[in-house]
Structures are given as C-alpha cells and as structure tokens.
Design an enzyme around this catalytic site. Structure first.
Site, PDB file in Angstrom:
ATOM      1  N   GLN A  57       0.815  -1.216   0.000  1.00  0.00           N
ATOM      2  CA  GLN A  57       0.000   0.000   0.000  1.00  0.00           C
ATOM      3  C   GLN A  57       0.849   1.268   0.000  1.00  0.00           C
ATOM      4  O   GLN A  57       0.308   2.368  -0.097  1.00  0.00           O
ATOM      5  CB  GLN A  57      -0.917   0.025   1.231  1.00  0.00           C
ATOM      6  N   PHE A  85      -6.070  -4.059   3.222  1.00  0.00           N
ATOM      7  CA  PHE A  85      -6.848  -3.797   4.442  1.00  0.00           C
ATOM      8  C   PHE A  85      -6.033  -3.100   5.529  1.00  0.00           C
ATOM      9  O   PHE A  85      -6.369  -3.179   6.708  1.00  0.00           O
ATOM     10  CB  PHE A  85      -7.482  -5.089   4.975  1.00  0.00           C
ATOM     11  N   GLU A 142       0.328  -1.398   4.703  1.00  0.00           N
ATOM     12  CA  GLU A 142       0.680   0.024   4.742  1.00  0.00           C
ATOM     13  C   GLU A 142       2.126   0.172   5.188  1.00  0.00           C
ATOM     14  O   GLU A 142       2.903   0.882   4.559  1.00  0.00           O
ATOM     15  CB  GLU A 142      -0.263   0.799   5.665  1.00  0.00           C
ATOM     16  N   ARG A 183      -6.649   7.998  16.452  1.00  0.00           N
ATOM     17  CA  ARG A 183      -7.906   7.858  15.707  1.00  0.00           C
ATOM     18  C   ARG A 183      -8.971   7.182  16.569  1.00  0.00           C
ATOM     19  O   ARG A 183     -10.156   7.509  16.476  1.00  0.00           O
ATOM     20  CB  ARG A 183      -7.704   7.126  14.382  1.00  0.00           C
ATOM     21  N   ARG A 205      -8.312  -1.458   8.399  1.00  0.00           N
ATOM     22  CA  ARG A 205      -9.582  -0.811   8.045  1.00  0.00           C
ATOM     23  C   ARG A 205     -10.267  -0.133   9.243  1.00  0.00           C
ATOM     24  O   ARG A 205     -10.779  -0.815  10.135  1.00  0.00           O
ATOM     25  CB  ARG A 205     -10.513  -1.843   7.425  1.00  0.00           C
ATOM     26  N   PHE A 247      -8.577   1.883  11.273  1.00  0.00           N
ATOM     27  CA  PHE A 247      -7.365   2.479  11.832  1.00  0.00           C
ATOM     28  C   PHE A 247      -7.566   2.959  13.269  1.00  0.00           C
ATOM     29  O   PHE A 247      -7.270   4.096  13.607  1.00  0.00           O
ATOM     30  CB  PHE A 247      -6.943   3.658  10.934  1.00  0.00           C
ATOM     31  N   THR A 281      -4.624  11.733   9.706  1.00  0.00           N
ATOM     32  CA  THR A 281      -4.465  12.648  10.829  1.00  0.00           C
ATOM     33  C   THR A 281      -3.042  13.210  10.872  1.00  0.00           C
ATOM     34  O   THR A 281      -2.806  14.203  11.538  1.00  0.00           O
ATOM     35  CB  THR A 281      -4.821  11.965  12.154  1.00  0.00           C
ATOM     36  N   ALA A 310      -6.412   5.432   4.846  1.00  0.00           N
ATOM     37  CA  ALA A 310      -7.312   6.447   5.389  1.00  0.00           C
ATOM     38  C   ALA A 310      -8.496   6.707   4.459  1.00  0.00           C
ATOM     39  O   ALA A 310      -9.078   7.790   4.486  1.00  0.00           O
ATOM     40  CB  ALA A 310      -6.546   7.749   5.690  1.00  0.00           C
ATOM     41  N   GLU A 361     -13.248   2.697   4.380  1.00  0.00           N
ATOM     42  CA  GLU A 361     -13.291   2.232   5.764  1.00  0.00           C
ATOM     43  C   GLU A 361     -14.634   2.411   6.475  1.00  0.00           C
ATOM     44  O   GLU A 361     -15.020   1.549   7.263  1.00  0.00           O
ATOM     45  CB  GLU A 361     -12.203   2.954   6.580  1.00  0.00           C
TER      46      GLU A 361
HETATM   47  N1  MTE Z   1     -11.335  -3.137  -0.389  1.00  0.00           N
HETATM   48  C1  MTE Z   1     -10.730  -4.228  -0.898  1.00  0.00           C
HETATM   49  N2  MTE Z   1     -11.386  -4.963  -1.818  1.00  0.00           N
HETATM   50  N3  MTE Z   1      -9.488  -4.611  -0.495  1.00  0.00           N
HETATM   51  C2  MTE Z   1      -8.790  -3.898   0.449  1.00  0.00           C
HETATM   52  O1  MTE Z   1      -7.670  -4.257   0.799  1.00  0.00           O
HETATM   53  N4  MTE Z   1      -8.794  -1.957   1.988  1.00  0.00           N
HETATM   54  C3  MTE Z   1      -9.615  -1.019   2.747  1.00  0.00           C
HETATM   55  C4  MTE Z   1     -10.629  -0.324   1.840  1.00  0.00           C
HETATM   56  N5  MTE Z   1     -11.315  -1.276   1.014  1.00  0.00           N
HETATM   57  C5  MTE Z   1      -9.408  -2.748   1.024  1.00  0.00           C
HETATM   58  C6  MTE Z   1     -10.700  -2.389   0.538  1.00  0.00           C
HETATM   59  C7  MTE Z   1      -8.836   0.009   3.430  1.00  0.00           C
HETATM   60  S1  MTE Z   1      -8.108  -0.375   4.901  1.00  0.00           S
HETATM   61  C8  MTE Z   1      -8.697   1.278   2.939  1.00  0.00           C
HETATM   62  S2  MTE Z   1      -7.874   2.475   3.795  1.00  0.00           S
HETATM   63  C9  MTE Z   1      -9.265   1.649   1.642  1.00  0.00           C
HETATM   64  O2  MTE Z   1      -9.923   0.567   0.993  1.00  0.00           O
HETATM   65  C10 MTE Z   1      -8.129   2.170   0.754  1.00  0.00           C
HETATM   66  O3  MTE Z   1      -8.524   2.471  -0.512  1.00  0.00           O
HETATM   67  P1  MTE Z   1      -9.203   3.872  -0.935  1.00  0.00           P
HETATM   68  O4  MTE Z   1      -8.560   4.950  -0.138  1.00  0.00           O
HETATM   69  O5  MTE Z   1      -8.914   3.951  -2.377  1.00  0.00           O
HETATM   70  O6  MTE Z   1     -10.650   3.709  -0.602  1.00  0.00           O
HETATM   71  N1  HPA Z   2      -5.289   6.480   8.511  1.00  0.00           N
HETATM   72  C1  HPA Z   2      -4.725   5.454   7.856  1.00  0.00           C
HETATM   73  N2  HPA Z   2      -3.438   5.315   7.696  1.00  0.00           N
HETATM   74  C2  HPA Z   2      -2.648   6.251   8.226  1.00  0.00           C
HETATM   75  C3  HPA Z   2      -3.164   7.345   8.917  1.00  0.00           C
HETATM   76  C4  HPA Z   2      -4.562   7.471   9.072  1.00  0.00           C
HETATM   77  O1  HPA Z   2      -5.101   8.415   9.681  1.00  0.00           O
HETATM   78  N3  HPA Z   2      -2.128   8.084   9.328  1.00  0.00           N
HETATM   79  C5  HPA Z   2      -1.025   7.451   8.895  1.00  0.00           C
HETATM   80  N4  HPA Z   2      -1.325   6.346   8.223  1.00  0.00           N
HETATM   81 MO1  MOS Z   3      -6.584   1.480   5.565  1.00  0.00          MO
HETATM   82  S1  MOS Z   3      -6.408   0.770   7.458  1.00  0.00           S
HETATM   83  O1  MOS Z   3      -6.236   3.136   6.126  1.00  0.00           O
HETATM   84  O2  MOS Z   3      -5.128   0.933   4.905  1.00  0.00           O
END
Ligand code: MTE
Ligand code: HPA
Ligand code: MOS
Length: 813
Positions: free
Chosen positions: A230, A261, A265, A343, A375, A377, A475, A544, A754
């Site tokens: 990520q 998920f 990260e 958070r 997811r 966080f 954040t 995030a 999330e």
């Molecule tokens: N959806 C799928 N299919 N697979 C994933 O790994 N990760 C989640 C969410 N949805 C995830 C998912 C998490 S933790 C985050 S932060 C967001 O997707 C990240 O993607 P976005 O910022 O483009 O929504």
């Molecule tokens: N959300 C998800 N990932 C992050 C954040 C947050 O607020 N800050 C640093 N990594």
């Molecule tokens: Mo999602 S926990 O912010 O990768």
C-alpha cells in the site's frame, strides 16, 4: 458546471462550500453509466490478473525462507550462520550484521530492527533469512539450522497483558489527552453516572494474497521492487536506507494487491528490504512469499483495546460529560500506533456529543508482533466504547437504545467534538437514520421481537440500529497530498498514473472515470498503469480511505491543466478565424466543442491531439493536490483534523440460542453516505464487504495466543473469517441519495473504503439486545469481542443466574 450541478447547488445553498463541481450521480447500481465494473474484473475472474507470485522470474531466481524467533522475549546470545551457508541448495544467508545501511526500519518512529541483533521482542521476530535455489530448500535449511541449535536464546518473562503494561507505564509512545470543558464538574452534577469496561479484540487481515515481493538487481547499485504494497514510496525509502544507496536507485512497482486492508501500509516493507539485500549481494532476482502461518505470526494485526468509560447523563439519557480511557495493545514497537490510538480517541464519540469530556489514549507495549493499520485504523475500537455506553444508558433509563442514540446525536448547539472540530451535515445524519428506521421497519419489528421474546424462553431475538460518523483525512497532515501523471499519445489514447495503489477497492477504476469525464472520453479510452515510484514520486500510502479523494483530485488537476493548454492551442490555431470564445470550449463525447447552436464547432479528439502534436504542444501533464483547511495541534489536543465526515447506519437482527450461545444474523439493512458516488456499483461493494469484515471482527474472528506468547490461531482452520454462509439471508444495502459532500471533494463524492466497516457494530449491539431480554431489558450484559458463541453463552448464563435468583428472592413464580 453542469446544469444538474447548478440545480443541486441552488437547492443546497448554504450547505455547500467551495466552487468545485457537483455530480448528482448516486442512483441504483447497474443502471447508471457511472456504475462501471472494476477495471480488472474480467482478469480477476479469468485468472489473468497478475499478483506477485504470477510474475515470471529468471530461472536462477532465489527463494527466501525466514528463521523466526520461537520465544516472545529474550536475548539472542549466539547465532552461527556459517553452518547454514553450506546446507543443500543454500546460496546466501543474511542476518543483522550483513546489513550495509540502516538496520532499523521503523516506518515513523524507530523500533523495528530488520533482523534481531540481540533483544528478542516477540514470537515470530525474524532472526535471519536464507536464500536458496528453491523455496523448499530454503525452508529445510531454516528448519534444520534451528533444530541444530545454531541460535542460542536466553529466554526472559514476556509481558502479554496491555493493561498491566499500562499500569507499569510501559508504552511505545507517550499518552495523549483530548479535553473539552470541565468533565469532572459535568460528572459531579449529572443526574446519573454510567460506567463500564470492555475488551475489544484484534483482527488478522487475512488478505487473500499474503505478503510477497520480487526484487531484481539493476545494472548500477539499485533494485527494482515488485511488491504487494500500500505504500510504495516508503518501501523505496527503507530499501534504499537498508542498502545505503540513494532513493533514486530504487524503483518500487505495485500493479495490484490481493487485498491489503491496512496490513500492507507499513508491513510489506521488511520483506522487500530483505529481498533487496539478497538481490544486491547475489546479483540474482529474489522472491519472498510468506507461508500463511508465518505471515500471521510475523505481521501485526488490528490493535486489541481495553476501554473504560464513566459518563454523566441527564434524566433523558443525554450525555453531559465524563471520561473515556482507551488502551491500545501496540505490540512491541510504535509502527503506526500513535496515529491509530489517536484515531480511536477521535472516534470515541462516534456520532454523539460527549459534552464536557476528557479522552485519554495509552499505547501499551507488549511482547507480540507490532500491531498496525487495519480498516478503520483504531476508529472502530474507539467507537465501541460509546456504542456500549448507548446501550447501557438505554437500559438504565428504560428507553429503547435507538431513542437514546438519537437523543445524543450531534445537533445544533451540541455540534463541536471533544477535539474542537465542528460537525457539518448533522441534518444528513438525522435524515439518514430516519430513512433507515422507516425502510427497515424498526419499530414494528421491535414490537414483534418483544412479543416473540416474551413467549420464547430459549431462542431470543435482538435488534439494533447503530450509526457511523467517520473522519476523512490522514491525521498526519503531511500525508494529505497526491500526485498524478497524464500522458496523451498521438493516437488519442490516454494513460494515467497516480500515487494510489489498487487493492481490490476499485481505486484505479474511479481514477479512469475521473480522467474520462474531464477529457470527454469513454472510460475504455483511458488506461491506468501500475503504481511506480519513478512515475509519481514521494507518495502517501493508499490508506485512510482517501485514495480516490486525493488521487482523483490530482488526476483531475492534470486533466484540467492539459485541457487548458489544448484550448489555448485550439483558440490560437484552429478557431482563430471564427473568433470563437475561448471560455466556451469544452471536451464532450470525444470532441472538442466550441460555441453553441448554429455556431457550434466540433473537432474529434484524435484530430485535436494530432494537430497539437504537429504544432509542438506537450501532450503530457502532471497533477497535484493537497487537502485544504485541516490542522490538529497535538500539544493541546484541538483542531480540525478531518476535511469532512462520512456517515452511515445499519440495522441488524439476530436470533440467539441462549442454551448454546449459537446465533444467526437474520437480516441487515444499511443506508450509507458516499456523497455523490463516483461509482455506485463499486461503492455498494465496499459497503457490503466492509460491513461483513466488521461483523467478522466482532463475532467470529478470534485471535488466540498461548501463555508463551505464541499465536495459535495461525490459519483458516483456527481463525474464522466470515464465509458465504455467514451472509445475512436478508441483506439490504443502499446508498444515501441527494446529499453531495458539503466540502469540495472530487465531484462531491465521499470516501467509502473504511466507514462501512463500523456498520458491523449493529450485529454486536443486536446480540446484546437479545441477551438483555433475559434480564427483562433492565441491563445489557458486558459482551467483550469477538462475541463468539462461547462469550454469548457465558453472558447468557451469568445474566440468567442473577435474574432467576433475584426473581426467586422476590418470590416470583
Ligand atoms: N477493499 C478491498 N477490496 N481490499 C482492500 O484491501 N482496503 C480497505 C478499503 N477497502 C481494502 C478495501 C482500506 S483499509 C482502505 S484504507 C481503503 O480501501 C483504501 O482504498 P481507498 O482509499 O482507495 O478507498
Ligand atoms: N489512517 C490510515 N493510515 C494512516 C493514517 C490514518 O489516519 N495516518 C497514517 N497512516
Ligand atoms: Mo486502511 S487501514 O487506512 O489501509
């Protein structure tokens, strides 16, 4: 601005900030042109989508196995790697002393050694790595070496209890406090004080594709890293630092992940660093793919939390103030725990005003893997405390929990959070909950359930509606930026590249849609390429939930700039004679269009691009975006950390067998706010998936460690994620319509990744509701999570024994 947007803007006068466009696109999925299927959907289902393990490597590529610590705490007193080097098939062996550059790969704060030097901090910590001709040879060498005792360890007592750690002041980071008003006075003068404790369990990411990478040495001092990741830019930095080479010598590429998920990260980097080290030492392509059990042991999980609250409420059950304490179990090192516990604190109010409150967050150090992003966080763990309080208050004052929840919602006069941010769109939350209340027939079902439970001694049914308010933005302020790179080729085809990564969430699809919309093209004419640090540099993690918000705006910025250049060119070279208004030009349905009606002029996109090229106009552009307005002062615990909030609510109905603890989720209704959806089909998928993952976290997914700190739930047989059969038989998911984002986000959409995860809390609250029927709804039992059938049964037995004996004492029949 489209006519539709103008109408929407007029209707929402006063609630809409900023001048960016609106798009009223939230309609039934499948019927709307924006409901594009996932850009890789066909490749996913036909097996042609490449994951790391599908990448072809040269025949001499090396395979890596990791030697993991068998103890949770101790000292490594001797490590004889020479013995391992001569084992069959082994090509290279690396440990702490073989690292040329940095040995600490902590992502934000130091604390994560790439290999153990002397102190061992958890079962699964990496002692050394073996590279061999085959994965089997590498694993056999590791197993034989450890069995032969090449590693001598002086074992010490381990701390596995975060509460004890917090009492002793063993923290990975200092405690943080947020405070609004005089919370002690609020407690002292309240009509009623409600207090309780809870344990909220952790969660394994269980991405389908485990941690994996493939590293090729380059002809100079560098490497090319293919990784399921990520945060490519952070991996680039860490690999460069470990090798002691400049960042520009390292290129990191991510085409897609089989799920992240949050688990990729920060925790995808160590394997890339190890593989890069071996690739540079041997000059051979090197592959790391963690076996599932290793993956589950070595990597951190969602933080388990111990929460406490003491809240003063009035006769109506409205919170006046009080205190909340959350203790996050961070594992052995900081990783992202500072931001995660923050958070949790930011979300300990969920959708309710805490009044005059103090929120304290501790970051406890224990001897387990370093817990990490997952997811939500920390948000989900923080919300659990206030959702527990809502149920508890309702039982104390004898009202339905939904009534108490609604009374506590943010509303005019009670609109500021305990960290000082104003909650916008409070009307939206109220409307959303009212719509859901009606569409789910909450009150009729409530009556039916009460009647059912009165007649049914063993099977008890429960119902709950829980809301979600989730803050959108990193954040850590500096992470709220993104870049994009746009190329138009001379055949008119378009390539977009941006800083976000695709993990199944549909980000790339949405970005293609943004570009297609800006350039007036069909989505098929826009191709997206793998995320690469040499295309868009210095990127933030895709996390995030802000992937589409940030990168969508960056991609749009690139398009707008290129468009302006093409309009200038067309104005000067193509339309000059007609004297057409430069301001009137637009890109529509594959054409540049100027003027209206009779005087309208149209040039096909392909011709425009050709003409621009011949006239030496650049057809490439980069875009950038940084979220405005946000700030947070950690010294005083006040600010406006979030650009906006996303809302949602869920109603869950369960039936519980109170003699066995087994239960079934019978029906779920969800209404979720994504502003004006960028892609309703994808957003519905995110809402469904998020809800089910949240439900799994709170019900069946139980992490177990033995007394020595070894994870024993280390595979699908012992760790239960939801399966197809766990889907509620009735599952009604809808997106809220007619409420564009009040802030100027990309086309007034809202982040979706999330927030829906926390809708799963409705299932947990419904279980408590079913159990409360055993106590005539006079109390809600403590129900730690995951609320497995065992925990449900224990809670039922405890309640039953107390209430039955109380009735006997009162001489009831
Ligand atoms: N959806 C799928 N299919 N697979 C994933 O790994 N990760 C989640 C969410 N949805 C995830 C998912 C998490 S933790 C985050 S932060 C967001 O997707 C990240 O993607 P976005 O910022 O483009 O929504
Ligand atoms: N959300 C998800 N990932 C992050 C954040 C947050 O607020 N800050 C640093 N990594
Ligand atoms: Mo999602 S926990 O912010 O990768």
């Amino acid at each position: 601005m489209s006519a539709d947007s103008a109408v929407a803007r007029e209707e929402l006068k006063g609630e809409i900030k900023g001048a960016s466009p609106l798009a009223r696109d939230t309609v039934t999925p499948g019927t709307h042109p924006n409901s594009r299927f996932h850009e890789s959907a066909i490749k996913h289902v036909t097996g042609r989508a490449s994951y790391i393990d599908d990448l072809k490597a040269p025949a001499d590529a090396l395979h890596v196995a990791l030697a993991l610590s068998p103890v949770a705490h101790g000292r490594l007193t001797r490590l004889d790697l020479d013995k391992v080097r001569t084992m069959p098939g082994v090509v290279d062996v690396v440990g702490f002393h073989d690292v040329p550059g940095h040995t600490d790969i902590g992502p934000v704060f130091p604390g994560d050694p790439i290999f153990v030097e002397d102190e061992i901090s958890y079962v699964g910590q990496v002692l050394f790595a073996v590279a061999a001709e085959s994965h089997r040879a590498a694993r056999e060498a590791v197993n034989t070496a450890l069995a032969q005792g090449i590693a001598e360890i002086d074992e010490q007592p381990a701390c596995l209890d975060p509460v004890a750690a917090a009492e002793r002041g063993e923290f990975v980071r200092p405690t943080h406090v947020q405070q609004s008003g005089d919370w002690e006075q609020a407690l002292a003068s309240a009509a009623l004080v409600v207090e309780a404790e809870q344990f909220v369990g952790g969660q394994e990411h269980f991405y389908l594709e485990g941690q994996a990478c493939l590293v090729q040495p380059t002809e100079d001092e560098g490497v090319i890293v293919h990784t399921s990741n990520q945060h490519p830019s952070e991996t680039q930095k860490l690999v460069a630092e470990v090798l002691g080479i400049p960042f520009h010598a390292v290129t990191v590429e991510v085409r897609r992940m089989g799920g992240g998920f949050g688990g990729k990260e920060t925790q995808a980097s160590p394997w890339a660093c190890i593989a890069a080290l071996i690739a540079r030492r041997t000059g051979r392509t090197t592959r790391v793919r963690l076996p599932r059990a290793d993956d589950m042991r070595v990597t951190g999980k969602r933080h388990p939390f111990h929460n406490r609250y003491r809240l003063g409420v009035d006769e109506q059950g409205v919170i006046q103030g009080g205190e909340i304490t959350v203790i996050g179990d961070c594992g052995y090192s900081p990783d992202l725990s500072d931001a995660i516990v923050d958070r949790a604190m930011f979300h300990s109010d969920n959708a309710y005003s805490l009044g005059e409150a103090r929120v304290t967050g501790h970051r406890a150090r224990t001897h387990t893997a370093s817990n990490t992003a997952f997811r939500g966080f920390g948000g989900p763990q923080g919300m659990m405390v206030i959702e527990a309080a809502m149920d508890d208050i309702a039982r104390r004052i004898g009202e339905d929990p939904l009534t108490v929840r609604k009374r506590n919602f943010y509303r005019p006069g009670r609109q500021t959070t305990h960290y000082g941010q104003q909650v916008d769109q409070i009307k939206l939350l109220r409307e959303l909950v009212e719509q859901l209340e009606t569409s789910s027939e909450y009150w009729a079902r409530r009556r039916a359930i009460t009647e059912f439970n009165a007649e049914s001694p063993i099977i008890k049914r429960g119902l709950a509606l829980t809301p979600v308010k989730f803050g959108i933005s990193f954040t850590a302020k500096h992470l709220n930026q993104a870049g994009a790179l746009l190329h138009v080729y001379t055949d008119g085809s378009v390539m977009i590249n941006h800083g976000g990564t695709e993990m199944g969430q549909g980000l790339h699809t949405k970005i293609c849609q943004v570009v297609a919309r800006e350039l007036g093209l069909d989505t098929d004419e826009v191709r997206i390429t793998a995320t690469r640090t040499d295309k868009v540099p210095n990127t933030s993690p895709t996390a995030a939930s802000s992937g589409a918000d940030l990168n969508g705006q960056a991609a749009r910025d690139a398009c707008v700039k290129l468009k302006q250049r093409l309009f200038d060119f067309a104005h000067e070279h193509l339309y000059q004679d007609q004297g057409l208004d430069r301001e009137d030009m637009r890109l529509e349905a594959g054409h540049l269009v100027a003027g209206h009606g009779e005087s309208e002029q149209r040039i096909p996109w392909g011709e425009l691009v050709q003409a621009a090229y011949i006239n030496r106009i650049s057809l490439s552009e980069k875009g950038f975006y940084a979220t405005p307005l946000i700030h947070y002062d950690r010294n005083v615990g006040q600010g406006r950390p979030f650009y906006y909030y996303a809302f949602g609510a869920a109603v869950a109905e369960v039936s519980v067998d109170t003699l066995t603890g087994e239960y079934q989720v019978e029906r779920v209704d969800i209404l979720h706010d994504v502003g004006d959806s960028l892609n309703p089909a994808i957003d519905i998928g995110q809402v469904e998936g998020g809800f089910i993952q949240g439900m799994g976290w709170l019900t069946s997914e139980e992490l177990k460690w033995n007394e020595a700190g070894r994870l024993i739930s280390d595979g699908p047989a012992t760790y239960k994620i939801p399966t197809y059969g766990d889907l509620p038989p009735a599952f009604n998911v809808k997106l809220m319509e007619g409420h564009p984002n009040s802030m100027a986000s990309i086309y007034r959409s809202k982040a979706v990744g999330e927030p829906p995860f926390m809708l799963g809390m409705a299932v947990w609250s419904a279980l408590r509701d079913a159990l409360a029927s055993l106590a005539d709804y006079a109390e809600a039992p403590r129900l730690d999570t995951p609320a497995t059938p065992e925990r449900v049964l224990l809670a039922a037995e405890e309640l039953r024994s107390r209430y039955d004996s109380a009735q006997l004492e009162r001489g009831a029949p």
